[in-house]
Design an enzyme around this catalytic site. Structure first.
Site, PDB file in Angstrom:
ATOM      1  N   ASP A  16       2.938   5.431  -6.858  1.00 50.34           N
ATOM      2  CA  ASP A  16       4.187   5.314  -6.104  1.00 50.34           C
ATOM      3  C   ASP A  16       5.424   5.166  -6.975  1.00 50.34           C
ATOM      4  O   ASP A  16       6.540   5.227  -6.481  1.00 50.34           O
ATOM      5  CB  ASP A  16       4.108   4.106  -5.159  1.00 50.34           C
ATOM      6  CG  ASP A  16       3.134   4.358  -4.030  1.00 50.34           C
ATOM      7  OD1 ASP A  16       3.156   5.475  -3.503  1.00 50.34           O
ATOM      8  OD2 ASP A  16       2.347   3.463  -3.703  1.00 50.34           O
ATOM      9  N   HIS A  56       0.871  -1.192   0.000  1.00 57.41           N
ATOM     10  CA  HIS A  56       0.000   0.000   0.000  1.00 57.41           C
ATOM     11  C   HIS A  56       0.899   1.231   0.000  1.00 57.41           C
ATOM     12  O   HIS A  56       1.688   1.413  -0.910  1.00 57.41           O
ATOM     13  CB  HIS A  56      -0.920  -0.110   1.233  1.00 57.41           C
ATOM     14  CG  HIS A  56      -2.056   0.849   1.302  1.00 57.41           C
ATOM     15  ND1 HIS A  56      -2.432   1.674   0.277  1.00 57.41           N
ATOM     16  CD2 HIS A  56      -2.934   1.121   2.326  1.00 57.41           C
ATOM     17  CE1 HIS A  56      -3.471   2.406   0.648  1.00 57.41           C
ATOM     18  NE2 HIS A  56      -3.794   2.086   1.885  1.00 57.41           N
ATOM     19  N   HIS A  99      -2.337  -2.285  -9.781  1.00 56.94           N
ATOM     20  CA  HIS A  99      -3.285  -1.696  -8.844  1.00 56.94           C
ATOM     21  C   HIS A  99      -4.552  -2.524  -8.829  1.00 56.94           C
ATOM     22  O   HIS A  99      -4.940  -3.064  -9.864  1.00 56.94           O
ATOM     23  CB  HIS A  99      -3.615  -0.256  -9.252  1.00 56.94           C
ATOM     24  CG  HIS A  99      -4.116   0.560  -8.119  1.00 56.94           C
ATOM     25  ND1 HIS A  99      -5.433   0.512  -7.710  1.00 56.94           N
ATOM     26  CD2 HIS A  99      -3.475   1.391  -7.277  1.00 56.94           C
ATOM     27  CE1 HIS A  99      -5.567   1.309  -6.677  1.00 56.94           C
ATOM     28  NE2 HIS A  99      -4.410   1.855  -6.382  1.00 56.94           N
TER      29      HIS A  99
HETATM   30  N1  CMC Z   1       4.772  -7.060 -10.368  1.00 56.73           N
HETATM   31  C1  CMC Z   1       4.678  -8.272 -10.962  1.00 56.73           C
HETATM   32  N2  CMC Z   1       3.522  -8.962 -11.049  1.00 56.73           N
HETATM   33  C2  CMC Z   1       2.431  -8.395 -10.512  1.00 56.73           C
HETATM   34  C3  CMC Z   1       2.469  -7.122  -9.881  1.00 56.73           C
HETATM   35  C4  CMC Z   1       3.699  -6.449  -9.843  1.00 56.73           C
HETATM   36  N3  CMC Z   1       3.803  -5.258  -9.262  1.00 56.73           N
HETATM   37  N4  CMC Z   1       1.225  -6.816  -9.444  1.00 56.73           N
HETATM   38  C5  CMC Z   1       0.445  -7.840  -9.770  1.00 56.73           C
HETATM   39  N5  CMC Z   1       1.169  -8.796 -10.426  1.00 56.73           N
HETATM   40  C6  CMC Z   1       0.654 -10.032 -11.011  1.00 56.73           C
HETATM   41  C7  CMC Z   1       0.370 -11.071  -9.948  1.00 56.73           C
HETATM   42  O1  CMC Z   1       1.489 -11.897  -9.711  1.00 56.73           O
HETATM   43  C8  CMC Z   1      -0.781 -11.833 -10.554  1.00 56.73           C
HETATM   44  O2  CMC Z   1      -0.258 -12.694 -11.556  1.00 56.73           O
HETATM   45  P1  CMC Z   1      -0.933 -14.147 -11.801  1.00 56.73           P
HETATM   46  O3  CMC Z   1      -2.309 -13.820 -12.313  1.00 56.73           O
HETATM   47  O4  CMC Z   1      -0.045 -14.799 -12.790  1.00 56.73           O
HETATM   48  O5  CMC Z   1      -0.948 -14.828 -10.469  1.00 56.73           O
HETATM   49  C9  CMC Z   1      -1.573 -10.725 -11.289  1.00 56.73           C
HETATM   50  O6  CMC Z   1      -0.595  -9.724 -11.616  1.00 56.73           O
HETATM   51  C10 CMC Z   1      -2.691 -10.114 -10.475  1.00 56.73           C
HETATM   52  O7  CMC Z   1      -2.122  -9.673  -9.219  1.00 56.73           O
HETATM   53  P2  CMC Z   1      -2.915  -9.606  -7.861  1.00 56.73           P
HETATM   54  O8  CMC Z   1      -1.945  -9.726  -6.746  1.00 56.73           O
HETATM   55  O9  CMC Z   1      -4.059 -10.564  -7.905  1.00 56.73           O
HETATM   56  O10 CMC Z   1      -3.506  -8.137  -7.920  1.00 56.73           O
HETATM   57  P3  CMC Z   1      -4.080  -7.336  -6.705  1.00 56.73           P
HETATM   58  O11 CMC Z   1      -5.159  -6.476  -7.239  1.00 56.73           O
HETATM   59  O12 CMC Z   1      -4.411  -8.232  -5.563  1.00 56.73           O
HETATM   60  O13 CMC Z   1      -2.830  -6.453  -6.226  1.00 56.73           O
HETATM   61  C11 CMC Z   1      -1.336  -4.703  -5.838  1.00 56.73           C
HETATM   62  C12 CMC Z   1      -2.713  -5.091  -6.395  1.00 56.73           C
HETATM   63  C13 CMC Z   1      -1.201  -3.171  -5.881  1.00 56.73           C
HETATM   64  C14 CMC Z   1      -1.227  -5.138  -4.390  1.00 56.73           C
HETATM   65  C15 CMC Z   1      -0.251  -5.383  -6.699  1.00 56.73           C
HETATM   66  O14 CMC Z   1      -0.358  -4.983  -8.051  1.00 56.73           O
HETATM   67  C16 CMC Z   1       1.159  -5.131  -6.166  1.00 56.73           C
HETATM   68  O15 CMC Z   1       1.617  -5.848  -5.283  1.00 56.73           O
HETATM   69  N6  CMC Z   1       1.879  -4.077  -6.702  1.00 56.73           N
HETATM   70  C17 CMC Z   1       3.174  -3.731  -6.205  1.00 56.73           C
HETATM   71  C18 CMC Z   1       3.035  -2.905  -4.935  1.00 56.73           C
HETATM   72  C19 CMC Z   1       2.580  -1.493  -5.235  1.00 56.73           C
HETATM   73  O16 CMC Z   1       3.115  -0.824  -6.101  1.00 56.73           O
HETATM   74  N7  CMC Z   1       1.607  -1.027  -4.442  1.00 56.73           N
HETATM   75  C20 CMC Z   1       1.127   0.354  -4.519  1.00 56.73           C
HETATM   76  C21 CMC Z   1      -0.282   0.434  -4.952  1.00 56.73           C
HETATM   77  S1  CMC Z   1      -0.710   2.129  -5.403  1.00 56.73           S
HETATM   78  C22 CMC Z   1      -0.700   2.969  -3.908  1.00 56.73           C
HETATM   79  C23 CMC Z   1      -1.878   2.693  -3.102  1.00 56.73           C
HETATM   80  O17 CMC Z   1      -2.963   3.095  -3.464  1.00 56.73           O
HETATM   81  O18 CMC Z   1      -1.684   2.038  -2.053  1.00 56.73           O
END
Ligand code: CMC
Length: 440
Positions: A365, A268, A308
Site C-alpha cells: 500500500d 488492511h 506486515h
Molecule cells: N508504524 C510504526 N510502528 C509499527 C508499524 C507501523 N506501520 N507496524 C508495526 N509497528 C510496531 C508496533 O507498534 C509494534 O511495536 P512494539 O513491539 O514496540 O509494540 C511492532 O511494530 C509489531 O507490530 P504489531 O502491531 O504487533 O504487528 P502486526 O503483525 O499485528 O501488524 C500491521 C501488522 C500491518 C497491521 C501493522 O504493521 C500496521 O498497522 N501497519 C500499518 C498499516 C498498513 O500499512 N497496513 C497494510 C498492510 S499490507 C496490505 C494488506 O495486506 O492488507
C-alpha cells in the site's frame, strides 16, 4: 529416523502425551485429550488474532514472509505481473492452472458478457447519500446482489458456484465505478465490452461526453498489473472473513460483501487511503524527521504502508509497484510531489533502528496510492481498487474451503472472563450510577 511427534508432559498430572506432527503442525484437537480429570473440558490453545494458527490447508497462494516470496499456484507474483493479464491470473487462482489460449478467450468472453448489472442496481446506488464513501456503497451493493440471484445459495452445486464467480468478477468493476460516479454526482457509464477488464473500469469511472473513452494502453496495463498484485494473499483478514462467512454456507455475494467490509479497515485494504492522507499531512520533505519521531514516540499513529503480519522482509509486491510508479509517472508526465515525501520517509524508516529492529518494510500500500493518484483516482476509491481484484482470490479461497472435507462451520472457542452465575436483580433494586452534573 527421528519421530515426527511431539511429546508433551502435563505437569498438573505427570502424564505424557505423544502428538503427531504433520506439515510442521500439531492438531489443536489433539490437545483436548489432555485433562486433569473427567470433568475437565481438555486443553485448548489461546491464539488471539491467529498469530500462530493454521486455519486451513490451501494450495492457492504461498508466502514466505522471511524471504519476501509470494506465489500464486506456484508462480512468482513478479513473473505474473510482468507476463500475464489480470484475467489470466484470476483464472489461475480459480482453476489451479494457467489457461491455454482457448481457455483464456472463453473465460474472458464469459466475464465480459456479465459486466452489466440489473437496472435496479442504478436506483439502489442512487439511494445513497451524495457524500457516501464508495467503499460503503460497494459493500452494500455487492451484498444486495444476493437478492437478484437467489439460486446462489446452492453453494454445493459446482455449476451454480461457477456462475456466481463469473458474475462477481464481472460486476465488481461496474459497481465500483458506479459507486464513484454517484459520489461525484456524475451519470453512470455502462460497460464497454470491447475494452479489456482494467480499461473498461477506467472508462466507466472517467468517461464524460466522448463517445468512447480513450484509455492509454500503458495506463490500462499499469492498472492490470496492480490488479494482479492484489489478487490474493492467502489467509489475510478479509479472506479469513470470506471463508468464515462461507463456512455457514451463505451465498458468495454476502460473503464477498463481508470480506470487502474487512478489507475496508485502515490496517488492511484501507491502508492505501491512509498512506495518501498521511503523506498529505506530512506535506513536505522537511517535515519527515519530525513525523518519524512522533511515530516512534507513539503519538503520531503508525507509519501507514509499513509493516506486515507475515512479511518480515521487503514485500515483493512493493518492489514491483515502486517500479510501476516510475512508468506511470512517465506516461502521465508529472511526478507526484508526494513521491519525494514518500521516498524520504522510506529512506529514513529503512535505516532507523526502530523500524529495522521490528522488521518494518514498505508494504503493497505504500506506493499504490501514489499511482492511483497519478491516474486521477480520488483517495476514497483506493480500497475499492483493492477490492476489485481481490474478489478472484476471495472466491478461489471460498471454493477451496467448500470442497475441503475437513472444513466445517468456523466456530472458535473462547476463554470466558465474565461473571460466574449471578441472581437476577429487579429494576427497582438496581442502583443508578452516580451522574456528574454538567458544569456552568
Ligand atoms: N508504524 C510504526 N510502528 C509499527 C508499524 C507501523 N506501520 N507496524 C508495526 N509497528 C510496531 C508496533 O507498534 C509494534 O511495536 P512494539 O513491539 O514496540 O509494540 C511492532 O511494530 C509489531 O507490530 P504489531 O502491531 O504487533 O504487528 P502486526 O503483525 O499485528 O501488524 C500491521 C501488522 C500491518 C497491521 C501493522 O504493521 C500496521 O498497522 N501497519 C500499518 C498499516 C498498513 O500499512 N497496513 C497494510 C498492510 S499490507 C496490505 C494488506 O495486506 O492488507
Amino acid at each position: 529416523m527421528p519421530k515426527e511427534t511431539l511429546t508433551v508432559t502435563d505437569n498438573r498430572t505427570g502424564k505424557s502425551y505423544e502428538l503427531p506432527i504433520v506439515d510442521g503442525t500439531i492438531r489443536a484437537m489433539d490437545l483436548r485429550q489432555i485433562r486433569v480429570d473427567d470433568e475437565d473440558f481438555g486443553l485448548m490453545t489461546y491464539d488471539p488474532a491467529f498469530m500462530n494458527t493454521a486455519s486451513c490447508r490451501s494450495a492457492v497462494t504461498f508466502i514466505d514472509g522471511d524471504r519476501g516470496i509470494l506465489r500464486y499456484r506456484g508462480y512468482p507474483v513478479d513473473q505474473l505481473a510482468e507476463r500475464a493479464s489480470y484475467l489470466e491470473v484470476a483464472y489461475l487462482l480459480l482453476n489451479g492452472e494457467l489457461p491455454t489460449k482457448h481457455e483464456l478467450t472463453e473465460f474472458t468472453r464469459e466475464i465480459t458478457t456479465h459486466t452489466f448489472v440489473h437496472e435496479n442496481v442504478r436506483t439502489f446506488i442512487d439511494g445513497f447519500r451524495y457524500d457516501a464513501h464508495p467503499m460503503g456503497m460497494l459493500v452494500a451493493t455487492v451484498g444486495a446482489l444476493s437478492t437478484y440471484y437467489p439460486e446462489a445459495k446452492h453453494v454445493a452445486d459446482a455449476e451454480i458456484r461457477r456462475m456466481q464467480i463469473t458474475r462477481l468478477i464481472a460486476k465488481m468493476p461496474t459497481i465500483a465505478a458506479w459507486s464513484y460516479r454517484h459520489s461525484v454526482g456524475m451519470p453512470f457509464v455502462y460497460p464497454d465490452n470491447d475494452l479489456g477488464y482494467a480499461a473498461n473500469f477506467l472508462a466507466m469511472m472517467k468517461r464524460i461526453a466522448e463517445p468512447r473513452y480513450q484509455v492509454h494502453p500503458e495506463i490500462a496495463r499499469a492498472l492490470d498489473v496492480l490488479f494482479i498484485l492484489h489478487a490474493d494473499h492467502e489467509q489475510n483478514c478479509s479472506t479469513n472473513v470470506m471463508r468464515s462467512i462461507g463456512s455457514s454456507q451463505a451465498d458468495p455475494y454476502v460473503a464477498v460483501a463481508g470480506a470487502a467490509a474487512a478489507l475496508y479497515g485502515p490496517l488492511h485494504g484501507g491502508a492505501n487511503e491512509a498512506v495518501l492522507r498521511m503523506l498529505r499531512e506530512i506535506g513536505n520533505v522537511s517535515h519527515v524527521p519530525a513525523f518519524v519521531k512522533e511515530v516512534k514516540g507513539g503519538v503520531g499513529g503508525r507509519l501507514m504502508g509499513f509493516g506486515h503480519r507475515v512479511y518480515k522482509n521487503y514485500d515483493p509486491r512493493a518492489r514491483v509497484i515502486k517500479h510501476l510508479a516510475d512508468q506511470v509517472f512517465d506516461v502521465v508526465g508529472k511526478k507526484n510531489p508526494l513521491l519525494t515525501v514518500a521516498l524520504e520517509l522510506e529512506k529514513i524508516a529503512l535505516s532507523d533502528e526502530y523500524f529495522v529492529k521490528r522488521k518494518l518494510y514498505p508494504n503493497v500500500d505504500f506506493y499504490s496510492g501514489l499511482i492511483y493518484e497519478a491516474l486521477g483516482i480520488p483517495v476514497d476509491m483506493f480500497p475499492v481498487l483493492f477490492a476489485i481484484p481481490r474478489t478472484a482470490g476471495w472466491l478461489a479461497q471460498w471454493e477451496e474451503m467448500l470442497l475441503d472435507k475437513e472444513q466445517k462451520i468456523a466456530r472458535p472457542r473462547q476463554i470466558f472472563t465474565g461473571y460466574a452465575e449471578r441472581e437476577f436483580v429487579p429494576i427497582e433494586q438496581r442502583r443508578e450510577k452516580s451522574v456528574v452534573p454538567p458544569e456552568g
